[in-house]
Design a protein around this motif. Sequence first.
Motif, PDB file in Angstrom:
ATOM      1  N   SER A  27      -1.396 -42.579 -28.274  1.00 31.41           N
ATOM      2  CA  SER A  27      -1.839 -43.974 -28.141  1.00 31.41           C
ATOM      3  C   SER A  27      -0.666 -44.898 -27.864  1.00 31.41           C
ATOM      4  N   MET A  30      -0.109 -44.433 -24.102  1.00 32.82           N
ATOM      5  CA  MET A  30      -1.179 -45.110 -23.376  1.00 32.82           C
ATOM      6  C   MET A  30      -1.045 -46.631 -23.489  1.00 32.82           C
ATOM      7  N   THR A  33       1.848 -47.920 -21.443  1.00 32.68           N
ATOM      8  CA  THR A  33       1.558 -47.796 -20.010  1.00 32.68           C
ATOM      9  C   THR A  33       0.640 -48.905 -19.517  1.00 32.68           C
ATOM     10  N   LEU A  34      -0.369 -49.237 -20.323  1.00 32.09           N
ATOM     11  CA  LEU A  34      -1.378 -50.203 -19.893  1.00 32.09           C
ATOM     12  C   LEU A  34      -1.043 -51.650 -20.243  1.00 32.09           C
ATOM     13  N   ALA A  35      -0.074 -51.847 -21.143  1.00 37.08           N
ATOM     14  CA  ALA A  35       0.201 -53.199 -21.635  1.00 37.08           C
ATOM     15  C   ALA A  35       1.038 -54.034 -20.680  1.00 37.08           C
ATOM     16  N   GLY A  36       1.599 -53.425 -19.658  1.00 35.05           N
ATOM     17  CA  GLY A  36       2.374 -54.183 -18.681  1.00 35.05           C
ATOM     18  C   GLY A  36       3.581 -54.877 -19.264  1.00 35.05           C
ATOM     19  N   ALA A  42       0.731 -53.309 -26.829  1.00 36.81           N
ATOM     20  CA  ALA A  42       0.987 -51.878 -27.009  1.00 36.81           C
ATOM     21  C   ALA A  42       0.930 -51.501 -28.485  1.00 36.81           C
TER      22      ALA A  42
END
Length: 226
Positions: A27, A30, A33-36, A42
């Motif tokens: 997690s 992930m 990676t997705l939090a920019g 994150a």
Amino acid sequence: MTAHSRSARLMAEAAGTGFLLATVVGSGIMGETLAGGNVAIALLANTIATGAILVVLIAAFGPISGAHFNPAVTLVFRLRGEIGTTEALAYVGVQIVSGIIGVWVAHFMFEQGLAQVSVHVRSGPGQWLSESVATFGLIMTILFGIRSKGNVAVMVGLYITAAYWFTASTSFANPAVTIARSLTASFSGISPADVPGFIIAQILGSLAALGFFGLVAKGGGETPAA
């Protein structure tokens, strides 16, 4: 201890600790990676996933092994005489090994190199105090939760969710988790050089919690659970 065989208890500890670490590290990867680049998002993703999986794992494996997944918890139950020395040592060994395997599984799922070493520095008095406080609170939650016949799985999941945010260290509160997280270069890692300080702080916190529980629940006279 439950009536389940030792092999069943050890397999439960292995599965639980492995899934815990796969969740913590996976997690984190992930979320980052997705939090920019937004560290707060994150961390929030990491927090929610960790708290949620703890509820599931403790509810699932608690009736089999006690769902320790944590050498600090095993130490406390050994000192309380609820688990023997040989079994306690087996629990700790399984927790450490399966935690490392869980980290490797997370790396493999996200197509990262399996063998990694963290460079994330987590050191200093604030971090060490945070780990003592985090572990004290975790052990306190477990012991008082059991005494009051509360839903320990939910209590621990909620406690760790909160402790991620109120401690400077993000609440490792677990020597096996600390060791395993030194082997990931991802968001949730800890530098190997900082592992001993965390583990010492965690042990001190757990012993303090055990002493506190003894004073409040026994030395001061127990009040029957509602």
